[in-house]
Design a protein around this motif. Structure first.
Motif, PDB file in Angstrom:
ATOM      1  N   SER B 280       0.839  -1.209   0.000  1.00 41.27           N
ATOM      2  CA  SER B 280       0.000   0.000   0.000  1.00 41.27           C
ATOM      3  C   SER B 280       0.867   1.249   0.000  1.00 41.27           C
ATOM      4  O   SER B 280       0.525   2.258  -0.591  1.00 41.27           O
ATOM      5  CB  SER B 280      -0.950  -0.013   1.188  1.00 41.27           C
ATOM      6  N   HIS B 281       2.010   1.138   0.654  1.00 43.99           N
ATOM      7  CA  HIS B 281       2.930   2.277   0.606  1.00 43.99           C
ATOM      8  C   HIS B 281       3.391   2.524  -0.819  1.00 43.99           C
ATOM      9  O   HIS B 281       3.424   3.649  -1.303  1.00 43.99           O
ATOM     10  CB  HIS B 281       4.118   1.977   1.523  1.00 43.99           C
ATOM     11  N   SER B 284       0.615   4.036  -2.782  1.00 44.68           N
ATOM     12  CA  SER B 284       0.391   5.469  -2.563  1.00 44.68           C
ATOM     13  C   SER B 284       1.518   6.280  -3.168  1.00 44.68           C
ATOM     14  O   SER B 284       1.303   7.368  -3.688  1.00 44.68           O
ATOM     15  CB  SER B 284       0.217   5.769  -1.082  1.00 44.68           C
ATOM     16  N   LYS B 287       0.731   6.410  -6.772  1.00 44.92           N
ATOM     17  CA  LYS B 287      -0.367   7.336  -7.034  1.00 44.92           C
ATOM     18  C   LYS B 287       0.127   8.770  -7.013  1.00 44.92           C
ATOM     19  O   LYS B 287      -0.239   9.595  -7.843  1.00 44.92           O
ATOM     20  CB  LYS B 287      -1.462   7.158  -5.966  1.00 44.92           C
ATOM     21  N   GLU B 288       0.937   9.045  -6.032  1.00 49.45           N
ATOM     22  CA  GLU B 288       1.458  10.398  -5.903  1.00 49.45           C
ATOM     23  C   GLU B 288       2.270  10.754  -7.145  1.00 49.45           C
ATOM     24  O   GLU B 288       2.147  11.841  -7.707  1.00 49.45           O
ATOM     25  CB  GLU B 288       2.332  10.485  -4.648  1.00 49.45           C
TER      26      GLU B 288
END
Lengths: 332, 638
Positions: B280-281, B284, B287-288
């Protein structure tokens, strides 16, 4: 081999140029070159037949580049007619469109049609105001007709108007009607509407002389006189609007039916019904019943020209009837 | 008197200690070396606790030292404590010195029988001078300033040691206290982790709610037995395996043996959690990064448009003071007011170049959606997509790409992503209806979404109908999220049906062929340009031609050529046009010459005819001489 005296009076080139024969010849040969492979399948003779038939019918301008479309008055009239036929349904549907959208429709038929012409046409409809306004199909079409068909003429008219507006009058010829010989005072802009625009009669004189020497097509001067006789003064756009709404001029152009009949095209309506019937599960809505056709019917005697523009000489009176033209001399 | 197993509690809030702990040390029944049990219990707000405390105080009556004399001794600088003999007799085994403002432990003389010593509420910093009290069983040093557990090594009988609310930092020097039952260390700064001998730790009911409070226990190598029941932490779903994973040396948890299976499970679960967290890190982060890239692309798109706008304006206006917006937008420009148009262009191109150093396009496949941002992304269609990935893609979304550029890759798209049924366009500069003609070459489109942002065509009244009309062979279901109804289709046909009819039936045959041929040629050219040209492409073309027949041929006339291609074509025909012009001119010249000659002949002919006749008459006036002349002529010819 009857050559009317009038024809003999013109040197050859000029004659050809007046009829724009060369334009079509050149274009025909060019098209032949471009489509060599396809045409070679069925022969050159057939190609030329098809080409000139399509010129007669006015379908030769479809999907052609703008330089060709505006090349001759006949092309322009054909284009106007094609536009009317193809998009009359839009008008019939009652949709009001923006200038940009009309331009899109124009571009569907001519991919590189310039935006300026459409803009100018829109200005006529909207009286140079609020260019984002919606316009009805008939308004736009009539204004566009004037703008497109007589575009060079209108440019000269604009120049004349500006001259008159600023009080310049380089034309020092004394016209019989002596009152016009006097120069007007420079109208101060922004004064009362009394001084708006130019005086109609003066304007007309200038236009008349323009029509005489103009090599591009002009509206029949008599009709222009009619337009100008009703008013004392008028503005440029007022003049254009009057031109576009004048039935006589539209008829003289011959591309479009009368304003009242702009929405009628029984032949196409029938065709449309047939097309609609092909959509499955359709509930048929009956189109307007065929009315008396307002289009000039094709006279089989003529060499295929279905409407008048090609015969529109510069002087309205001298209308040559070319029905007895024989072509066995030319080997084209 | 003194409670054996002493469960003293305290409800006092603690600042430095994570949980108000009472350590209860019990010696094990089997005195193995260094085996110590620690039981930390804390019952919930603790009336019984207080009661007990008060009990203690009551039992060991705290007198404010009426009978105590503190005599300072000059020798040792300690206070020497002495009691009156009455006191001694009365309370021979207990001594209460609470709230005496003591800063050091006084020397207690002659009290070797002492079994209870109370130093509560003083300021004592070190435990001293009590080594001689070998009978001491109960030592209360609650609420002092003691920093270190020391000076207790001789107190072998000590069973209760209360060191709460001090400043003890570590637990040490308790090895000799073999009889110790109760050790109260709550309210100190102590770290539990420095108990090298700690083997069993009972932490029930201590209000431990997160793992961080006790993670220090993980470092204790000797800890083999621990209980957490009654704590909020025990209710958590991750409790068991987190504890097991972090305290590998544990042998019993909550009084139950830890099996190998459990340990293994714990490690597996913990690994999975770690994976998930990492994943998940990563997500994210991705995504960023995506977001930043998209922002970048958006800025570049904007900048490009300003450039073209300015260029267009300058064409029309010829002004010296160009718009300042781009200069302000990009802080890196040097001059704010470029005088010449040339320098403005260079400023903008510099800005553009600066942007292109960073990411300029983004390709994102997310299950069934392929998203392309920025025109560079179009090249990704050349990649070797696995059949599985490509087959799953049903939606293709284009953002910040010129529609004209997209048109050129549509054949590739058709080939590589045959299942793409839904196309989305945003910020693609869709401005004209005829651009939709280009979409006709695809296999099939069920849904079309044209985002109003950056697509002016949506402002037209008729655009949807035109789409339905031109792409009628797709049987589109939805446009911009709204269902397509039968009425829509009818209206589309009604509006534009004649256009199609005219286009197909009224064009001369050769033009039909040429337009259709053009379209096919274009597609073929695109296909040829793709890498890895396969023989399959030829089949593709055949299919296309068949499909053209299948598609409403009347619509097939309506094509879209991008502006560039169109101009290219026009350029190509210029040569031909020139040639044609010259050719025709030549023909015309010939024809006019001939006609001139004819005219001239016309004019001259009567005269010529007369002359001919006259000559002939003159010649033949004298028959004889004419005959002779003819014969001679014939003879001469030989």
């Amino acid at each position: 081999m009857m050559l009317s005296p009038e024809r003999l009076a013109l040197p050859d080139y000029e004659y050809l140029a007046q009829r724009h024969v060369l334009t079509y010849m050149e274009d025909a040969v060019c098209q032949l070159l471009e489509n060599k492979e396809d045409v070679s399948q069925y022969g050159i003779a057939r190609f030329f037949t098809e080409y000139f038939n399509s010129v007669c019918q006015g379908t030769h301008i479809l999907f052609r580049e703008f330089s060709f479309v505006q090349a001759t008055p006949h092309n322009r009239a054909s284009f106007l007619r094609a536009f009317w036929r193809c998009f009359r349904t839009v008008g019939k549907n009652g949709d009001l469109l923006t200038m940009k959208e009309y331009h899109c429709l124009l571009q569907l038929l001519c991919p590189d049609f310039p935006l300026e012409l459409t803009q100018k046409a829109a200005r006529i409809v909207l009286m140079d105001d609020a260019m984002d306004c919606l316009m009805s199909f008939s308004d736009f079409l009539l204004a566009f007709q004037i703008q497109f068909y007589y575009s060079e003429f209108l440019e000269s008219v604009a120049a004349i108007y500006q001259d008159l507006l600023s009080g310049k009058n380089p034309n020092t010829v004394i016209v019989p009607t002596s009152s016009s010989g006097q120069h007007r005072q420079r109208p101060v802009l922004g004064e009362a509407s009394m001084l708006e625009g130019v005086e109609a009669s003066l304007f007309y004189q200038r236009l008349e002389s323009l029509c005489d020497r103009h090599k591009y097509s002009c509206p029949p001067p008599a009709l222009v006189k009619e337009v100008l006789s009703n008013v004392q003064r008028l503005t440029f756009y007022g003049f254009l609007v009057a031109l576009s709404k004048h039935r006589g001029i539209s008829q003289a152009l011959g591309a479009l039916p009368d304003k009242g009949d702009l929405m009628h095209d029984p032949a196409m309506d029938e065709e449309l019904d047939r097309l609609l019937a092909q959509i499955p599960d359709l509930v048929n809505s009956v189109s307007a019943s065929p009315e008396a056709s307002c289009l000039p019917s094709r006279t089989p005697h003529r060499a295929g020209f279905s409407w008048r523009p090609l015969h529109h000489a510069r002087k309205v009176d001298a209308e040559s009837d070319g029905s007895t033209e024989e072509t066995d001399e030319s080997e084209i | 008197m003194i409670p054996g197993k002493f469960r003293s509690v305290s409800g006092r809030a603690t600042n430095n200690v994570n949980c108000g702990l009472h350590l209860v040390i019990q010696t094990s029944p089997f005195p193995e070396k260094n085996k110590v049990e620690l039981r930390l219990n804390k019952e919930t707000p603790s009336f019984p606790g207080r009661l007990l405390q008060h009990d203690l105080e009551r039992n060991y009556s705290s007198r404010q030292g009426d009978h105590i004399n503190l005599v300072s001794s000059s020798v040792s600088s300690f206070h020497i404590l002495q009691r009156s003999s009455e006191e001694k007799i009365l309370y021979s085994d207990r001594l209460t010195l609470e709230r005496q403002k003591l800063t050091v432990c006084p020397v207690i003389d002659g009290e070797e029988h002492l079994r209870l010593l109370n130093f509560q509420h003083n300021f004592i910093t070190r435990i001293q001078n009590i080594s001689n009290l070998r009978r001491l069983i109960f030592l209360d040093l609650y609420d002092n300033h003691i920093e270190e557990i020391s000076g207790l090594s001789t107190l072998r009988s000590l069973r209760v040691l209360l060191l709460g609310k001090n400043r003890i930092k570590k637990i040490s020097n308790l090895e000799n206290l073999k009889s110790l039952d109760v050790l109260d260390l709550h309210g100190n700064q102590r770290d539990v982790d420095n108990l090298p001998c700690l083997q069993r730790l009972f932490l029930s009911f201590n209000n431990i709610s997160n793992f961080e409070s006790i993670c220090c226990l993980a470092d204790s190598p000797s800890l083999s037995d621990i209980t957490f029941d009654g704590n909020p932490i025990a209710q958590e779903p991750w409790y068991k395996h987190t504890v097991l994973q972090n305290m590998l040396q544990l042998r019993q948890l909550d009084t139950r043996r830890v099996t190998e299976e459990e340990r293994r499970m714990a490690s597996v679960v913990a690994k999975k959690e770690e994976e998930k967290r990492r994943e998940s890190h990563k997500q994210s982060l991705l995504k960023e990064k995506k977001r930043l890239t998209i922002n970048n692309i958006a800025r570049q798109w904007d900048l490009q448009h300003r450039v073209t706008n300015i260029a267009a304006n300058q064409d029309r206006k010829n002004s010296d003071s160009p718009s300042l917006d781009p200069c302000q937008m990009d802080g890196s420009t040097t001059s704010a007011f470029p005088e010449e148009t040339g320098s403005l262009d260079s400023v903008l191109t510099n800005a553009l170049q600066a942007l292109s150093v960073t990411d300029t396009h983004l390709v994102d496949v997310d299950g069934d959606t392929l998203s392309l941002y920025g025109s560079g992304a179009l090249e990704s269609l050349d990649r070797n997509w696995s059949i599985q990935t490509a087959g799953m893609v049903t939606t293709v979304s284009f953002t910040f790409i010129e529609f004209d550029e997209i048109v050129q890759v549509l054949p590739k798209l058709k080939m590589k992503f045959p299942n793409s049924l839904h196309l989305k366009f945003k910020e693609t500069n869709l401005a004209m209806l005829q651009q939709f003609n280009a979409l006709a070459q695809l296999h099939r489109v069920d849904q079309l979404t044209i985002d109003p942002q950056g697509n002016p065509v949506v402002n037209f009244t008729l655009w949807k109908y035109y789409v339905l009309f031109r792409l009628s062979h797709f049987n589109m279901q939805k446009i911009n999220g709204t269902e397509v109804t039968q009425n829509d289709m009818i209206m589309a046909e009604r509006l534009f049906g004649i256009l199609a009819h005219v286009a197909s039936s009224e064009l001369p045959h050769y033009r039909v062929i040429s337009i259709l041929g053009d379209a096919r040629k274009k597609q073929f050219r695109y296909l040829q340009e793709t890498k890895g040209k396969k023989h399959g492409i030829v089949n593709e073309e055949n299919n296309d031609s068949k499909r053209f027949v299948g598609e409403n041929t009347n619509r097939a006339m309506l094509n879209y050529t991008t502006r560039d291609f169109y101009n290219e074509k026009l350029e190509e025909t210029k040569e031909k046009k020139k040639f044609c012009k010259i050719y025709i001119e030549d023909l015309v010249k010939e024809a006019t010459e001939i006609s001139m000659k004819k005219e001239a002949l016309q004019k001259l002919w009567p005269q010529m005819f007369i002359e001919l006749v006259r000559d002939a008459v003159l010649e033949t006036r004298n028959k004889n001489s004419y005959m002779k002349l003819c014969l001679q002529q014939i003879a001469d010819q030989k």
